[in-house]
Scaffold this motif. Structure first.
Motif, PDB file in Angstrom:
ATOM      1  N   LEU A 116       0.832  -1.203   0.000  1.00  0.00           N
ATOM      2  CA  LEU A 116       0.000   0.000   0.000  1.00  0.00           C
ATOM      3  C   LEU A 116       0.865   1.250   0.000  1.00  0.00           C
ATOM      4  CD1 LEU A 116      -2.474  -1.259   2.756  1.00  0.00           C
ATOM      5  CD2 LEU A 116      -3.060  -0.888   0.345  1.00  0.00           C
ATOM      6  N   PRO A 117       0.303   2.364  -0.456  1.00  0.00           N
ATOM      7  CA  PRO A 117       1.094   3.600  -0.487  1.00  0.00           C
ATOM      8  C   PRO A 117       1.410   4.113   0.914  1.00  0.00           C
ATOM      9  CG  PRO A 117      -1.183   4.008  -1.170  1.00  0.00           C
ATOM     10  CD  PRO A 117      -1.028   2.527  -1.052  1.00  0.00           C
ATOM     11  N   THR A 118       2.660   4.516   1.103  1.00  0.00           N
ATOM     12  CA  THR A 118       3.116   5.037   2.393  1.00  0.00           C
ATOM     13  C   THR A 118       3.531   6.501   2.229  1.00  0.00           C
ATOM     14  OG1 THR A 118       5.323   4.254   1.841  1.00  0.00           O
ATOM     15  CG2 THR A 118       3.976   2.805   3.194  1.00  0.00           C
ATOM     16  N   GLY A 119       3.902   7.125   3.347  1.00  0.00           N
ATOM     17  CA  GLY A 119       4.468   8.474   3.277  1.00  0.00           C
ATOM     18  C   GLY A 119       3.537   9.481   2.620  1.00  0.00           C
ATOM     19  N   ARG A 120       2.263   9.425   2.923  1.00  0.00           N
ATOM     20  CA  ARG A 120       1.250  10.348   2.380  1.00  0.00           C
ATOM     21  C   ARG A 120       0.988  10.153   0.884  1.00  0.00           C
ATOM     22  NH1 ARG A 120       2.223  15.751   2.744  1.00  0.00           N
ATOM     23  NH2 ARG A 120      -0.013  16.078   2.769  1.00  0.00           N
ATOM     24  N   ARG A 121       1.487   9.066   0.298  1.00  0.00           N
ATOM     25  CA  ARG A 121       1.263   8.859  -1.138  1.00  0.00           C
ATOM     26  C   ARG A 121      -0.144   8.345  -1.451  1.00  0.00           C
ATOM     27  NH1 ARG A 121       6.515   7.031  -0.195  1.00  0.00           N
ATOM     28  NH2 ARG A 121       8.050   8.518  -0.975  1.00  0.00           N
ATOM     29  N   ALA A 122      -0.910   8.005  -0.404  1.00  0.00           N
ATOM     30  CA  ALA A 122      -2.310   7.646  -0.660  1.00  0.00           C
ATOM     31  C   ALA A 122      -3.087   8.833  -1.213  1.00  0.00           C
ATOM     32  CB  ALA A 122      -2.967   7.127   0.621  1.00  0.00           C
ATOM     33  N   ARG A 123      -2.488  10.037  -1.157  1.00  0.00           N
ATOM     34  CA  ARG A 123      -3.119  11.188  -1.814  1.00  0.00           C
ATOM     35  C   ARG A 123      -3.244  10.977  -3.315  1.00  0.00           C
ATOM     36  NH1 ARG A 123       0.463  15.267  -1.902  1.00  0.00           N
ATOM     37  NH2 ARG A 123       2.092  13.834  -1.270  1.00  0.00           N
ATOM     38  N   PHE A 124      -2.299  10.196  -3.892  1.00  0.00           N
ATOM     39  CA  PHE A 124      -2.313  10.063  -5.351  1.00  0.00           C
ATOM     40  C   PHE A 124      -2.057   8.647  -5.850  1.00  0.00           C
ATOM     41  CE2 PHE A 124       1.943  11.505  -4.034  1.00  0.00           C
ATOM     42  CZ  PHE A 124       2.744  10.527  -4.575  1.00  0.00           C
ATOM     43  N   SER A 125      -1.820   7.695  -4.954  1.00  0.00           N
ATOM     44  CA  SER A 125      -1.559   6.356  -5.485  1.00  0.00           C
ATOM     45  C   SER A 125      -2.306   5.290  -4.712  1.00  0.00           C
ATOM     46  CB  SER A 125      -0.055   6.079  -5.531  1.00  0.00           C
ATOM     47  OG  SER A 125       0.476   6.014  -4.236  1.00  0.00           O
ATOM     48  N   SER A 126      -2.310   4.088  -5.250  1.00  0.00           N
ATOM     49  CA  SER A 126      -3.159   3.004  -4.775  1.00  0.00           C
ATOM     50  C   SER A 126      -2.307   1.811  -4.390  1.00  0.00           C
ATOM     51  CB  SER A 126      -4.115   2.574  -5.887  1.00  0.00           C
ATOM     52  OG  SER A 126      -4.749   3.685  -6.476  1.00  0.00           O
ATOM     53  N   GLY A 127      -2.915   0.894  -3.677  1.00  0.00           N
ATOM     54  CA  GLY A 127      -2.233  -0.362  -3.373  1.00  0.00           C
ATOM     55  C   GLY A 127      -1.989  -1.174  -4.633  1.00  0.00           C
ATOM     56  N   LEU A 128      -1.122  -2.163  -4.494  1.00  0.00           N
ATOM     57  CA  LEU A 128      -0.813  -3.044  -5.614  1.00  0.00           C
ATOM     58  C   LEU A 128      -2.087  -3.776  -6.050  1.00  0.00           C
ATOM     59  CD1 LEU A 128       1.895  -3.908  -7.066  1.00  0.00           C
ATOM     60  CD2 LEU A 128       1.768  -5.993  -5.696  1.00  0.00           C
ATOM     61  N   SER A 129      -2.244  -3.952  -7.343  1.00  0.00           N
ATOM     62  CA  SER A 129      -3.442  -4.629  -7.854  1.00  0.00           C
ATOM     63  C   SER A 129      -3.108  -5.339  -9.152  1.00  0.00           C
ATOM     64  CB  SER A 129      -4.550  -3.590  -8.099  1.00  0.00           C
ATOM     65  OG  SER A 129      -4.323  -2.895  -9.313  1.00  0.00           O
ATOM     66  N   VAL A 130      -4.083  -6.026  -9.694  1.00  0.00           N
ATOM     67  CA  VAL A 130      -3.860  -6.675 -10.997  1.00  0.00           C
ATOM     68  C   VAL A 130      -3.506  -5.636 -12.064  1.00  0.00           C
ATOM     69  CG1 VAL A 130      -5.340  -8.672 -10.522  1.00  0.00           C
ATOM     70  CG2 VAL A 130      -6.330  -6.647 -11.618  1.00  0.00           C
ATOM     71  N   LEU A 131      -3.956  -4.390 -11.891  1.00  0.00           N
ATOM     72  CA  LEU A 131      -3.686  -3.360 -12.903  1.00  0.00           C
ATOM     73  C   LEU A 131      -2.193  -3.069 -13.039  1.00  0.00           C
ATOM     74  CD1 LEU A 131      -6.534  -0.753 -12.265  1.00  0.00           C
ATOM     75  CD2 LEU A 131      -6.519  -2.713 -13.811  1.00  0.00           C
ATOM     76  N   ASP A 132      -1.421  -3.295 -11.961  1.00  0.00           N
ATOM     77  CA  ASP A 132       0.019  -3.068 -12.051  1.00  0.00           C
ATOM     78  C   ASP A 132       0.690  -4.070 -12.982  1.00  0.00           C
ATOM     79  OD1 ASP A 132       0.700  -0.884 -10.056  1.00  0.00           O
ATOM     80  OD2 ASP A 132      -0.549  -2.186  -8.839  1.00  0.00           O
ATOM     81  N   PHE A 133       0.007  -5.159 -13.281  1.00  0.00           N
ATOM     82  CA  PHE A 133       0.571  -6.192 -14.146  1.00  0.00           C
ATOM     83  C   PHE A 133      -0.155  -6.243 -15.487  1.00  0.00           C
ATOM     84  CE2 PHE A 133       1.269  -7.423  -9.734  1.00  0.00           C
ATOM     85  CZ  PHE A 133       2.651  -7.548  -9.732  1.00  0.00           C
ATOM     86  N   MET A 134      -0.932  -5.198 -15.772  1.00  0.00           N
ATOM     87  CA  MET A 134      -1.688  -5.159 -17.033  1.00  0.00           C
ATOM     88  C   MET A 134      -1.497  -3.795 -17.679  1.00  0.00           C
ATOM     89  SD  MET A 134      -5.250  -6.989 -15.775  1.00  0.00           S
ATOM     90  CE  MET A 134      -5.667  -7.671 -17.375  1.00  0.00           C
TER      91      MET A 134
END
Lengths: 430, 430
Positions: A371-389
């Motif tokens: 999952l995004p750390t360091g306040r990066r949840a403002r703009f990014s998401s946890g790992l998902s199938v989309l990271d491999f597609m």
């Protein structure tokens, strides 16, 4: 650990300092990593042999020094203690189910102008997964990285991992078996990432690289971004627990410590509207710290980065504070967490209610724990199938739809000073 | 330009060289960019004033030097030539519609074990868009970047653009009006990106930065990756046209040149099974080059990077070659493009049939024209609403579902040597 109260006159100043405090070390390894990656790009396996010897004291000579064969991980799985094997199977099954439900759908439609439009999602050909050596080699991380790749349809999943004295973690091997990993190479460090990105004589290149690692690994991923896809720049773990005074203080203390025990740079924060409850949690943290085998790490984290924030009105004050923290994990230890689920905009993952400790999500619930750390949840998401597609858009016109929208394209092309663009349209209009 | 035939004995060698040829310059600006970003982070507006003076000869003194007010872009739109205004409107309407259909759906379900699971997609709070000055300031790029952000639900979209002598492109301003851009700042270069990422006294920070730019801008985005989200590392544009001998050679020649005219480093490749057709296209390229106002750029690109590949069997040979090239744009100039749409796995965008020149997609068709270049279609996708959104997963357990999956989490936590994780589960089991 520090305690803040939203009624304090300097609250905004102190909270802002908490939000902006950097827990990520600037590591000055860019030059070294750049040299290592160049060497692997230019000299391939020879560079891997050299660096493995130098950094891990490990000799890559025979094939069996390079690769852990699939039989070995099947064996590691078979030899597991039954309770552990069942737990691993449950985790894998649930992670697989959650990620299968995440698969995107293609689009293919014809609009009012008669233009056919759409998009096709396809897996990448190959994915590389970094698994650190030693203590940080978590079987759960392997499942969380490899299973989404497999669910996405990736045909070739490749693990690289350092095995300093030839030792590998049997539980990680068992997880590789459960996840269906295709190759495991006994190389680690920045040079292993170079091999995955550029390919060597022995190791075929991959398209995406994910997985945690030390400062060298993180920097290598950053430098290789664009040569391959990568998951995210990862920082220290963090948890924000929002609880009223009705939770069991021991439970909440354990939840806070479950992040603190990861690393001295981890961060655990409690927001509550009950100062008495806050004091009980603080006491319980102290007691539990003295009992934990990971107490030293957890105490360092809690002392340096832990915080308890007492607010006047939880419902109205907690969500804006949570949004500014944009934490990796947010626990809502409340009878009715629904309103806050809706009003917290920035969080990696949210854990609903008193019976959902974050640790359940780390292992067996199904959603990804990367999952995004360091306040990066403002703009990014946890790992998902989309990271491999990846998505290929497409469009198709016939003479009728071309007549409707083509002229506007030529007009804009001329206005932008791109006459060949315009001509490719105008020639077809005759 | 080079011609390859798949029957040549050295075809594989030459094609491999074509695939691996790097058209992206290594620019050695990392140090300078790092200094600029640090200065903006530490000194804010004062650094912007200094760099704008130094790099653009532009003085940021009064408020009107800093900002282009919204009335100005409304006015630019109103003053546009009617044909151009209609073209811009058509483009915006169609881009909006395509991206609206792209919005992801949230999930919220309870599985067999009674665990509530799901994910919520939310827009980022603010998006920054870089618009280069001068010739490369394309209104179409502004639409392609700003509209997906607005469709995603981003409340604040911020353009930064250099205006060297105070001049701005009226067509770009009109596009900003159509797209609903919220702020336009008259700052460009790496320092503008620093301002967007870190914020200054005047410019509030954003969460995601997209848009094209020169080597400094590209390097700044790369260095800021992780501080903010960025779109992609962009390289020179490229097109692959796959055509049988039945296309009009002039049309195909214009399509090839429509990429070549972008930049001397652009690449245009034709794959055909008809050597006679290939020769006609080559001739037509030569004729059209002599007529184009952008002929000098296009000729440099075509001479250095252009290629015509003649194969024996288009249906079986073209898709694997296309997959290795993983081109940004792939045109299928065939009567029935369907089989190839299915068999080409790696492409940024695919254009179906003889009446779908790539230029239509650049402007008015709807899909995004910001696409992966330099073989990055192997692992990445064109710009979409997803670049301006992020996903928060959630899960919720009750006592019954906790009893089912909690114990396995504790088992795995112990096996990983994380006792506080285990304890947070075990305390709740009593």
């Amino acid at each position: 650990m520090q305690t803040l109260s939203s009624l304090d006159p300097d609250f905004e100043k102190r909270f802002r300092r908490l939000v902006n405090a950097r827990r990520e070390a600037d590591s000055d390894v860019a030059g070294q990593v750049s040299d290592i990656l160049s060497a692997v790009k230019n000299r391939g396996d020879a560079a891997l042999v050299e660096y493995s010897q130098r950094f891990d004291g490990y000799s890559l000579i025979d094939d069996s020094d390079w690769v852990i064969p699939r039989e070995r991980y099947a064996q590691a799985y078979a030899e597991l203690d039954a309770e552990l094997r069942e737990a691993l199977d449950l985790a894998a099954t649930r992670i697989r189910a959650y990620h299968e439900a995440q698969l995107p759908t293609d689009r293919d439609y014809t609009d009012d102008a008669g233009v056919r439009l759409g998009a096709i999602w396809r897996p990448v050909d190959a994915a590389g997964l970094y698994v650190p050596g030693g203590r940080a080699a978590y079987p759960s991380s392997l499942l969380m990285n490899a299973i989404p790749a497999k669910v996405a349809g990736v045909e070739r999943t490749v693990v690289v991992t350092p095995t300093p004295k030839g030792n590998s973690n049997p539980l990680v091997l068992a997880a590789a078996h459960v996840a269906g990993v295709d190759e495991i190479w006994r190389v680690g460090g920045a040079h292993a990432l170079g091999a995955l990105a550029y390919g060597t004589e022995k190791i075929k290149p991959v398209d995406v690289i994910t997985g945690p690692g030390n400062a060298y690994v993180a920097e290598a991923k950053r430098q290789l971004y664009g040569v391959v896809g990568i998951d995210m720049v990862a920082g220290p773990s963090e948890i924000l627990v929002i609880s009223d005074g009705k939770s069991d203080p021991d439970w909440i203390a354990a939840d806070l410590l479950s992040q603190a025990e990861h690393d001295p740079t981890s961060q655990s924060i409690l927001i509550t509207d009950d100062a008495g409850f806050a004091a009980l949690v603080e006491d319980s943290v102290a007691v539990q710290l003295s009992q934990l085998s990971t107490g030293k790490v957890a105490k360092a984290s809690w002392d340096a980065h832990g915080a308890i924030i007492v607010v006047n009105d939880l419902e109205s004050e907690a969500p804006p504070l949570a949004n500014r923290l944009a934490a990796e994990h947010v626990e809502l230890a409340l009878d009715d967490p629904e309103p806050m689920l809706q009003s917290i905009r920035h969080a990696g993952s949210i854990f609903l209610g008193r019976m959902t400790p974050e640790a359940v999500g780390d292992y067996v619930a199904g959603p990804n724990h990367v999952l995004p750390t360091g306040r990066r949840a403002r703009f990014s998401s946890g790992l998902s199938v989309l990271d491999f597609m990846k998505r290929t858009s497409f469009l198709g016109l016939d003479e009728a739809s071309f007549a409707k929208i083509g002229p506007a394209a030529a007009t804009l092309a001329h206005a932008e000073g791109l006459p060949a663009h315009a001509k490719s349209v105008e020639l077809r209009r005759k």
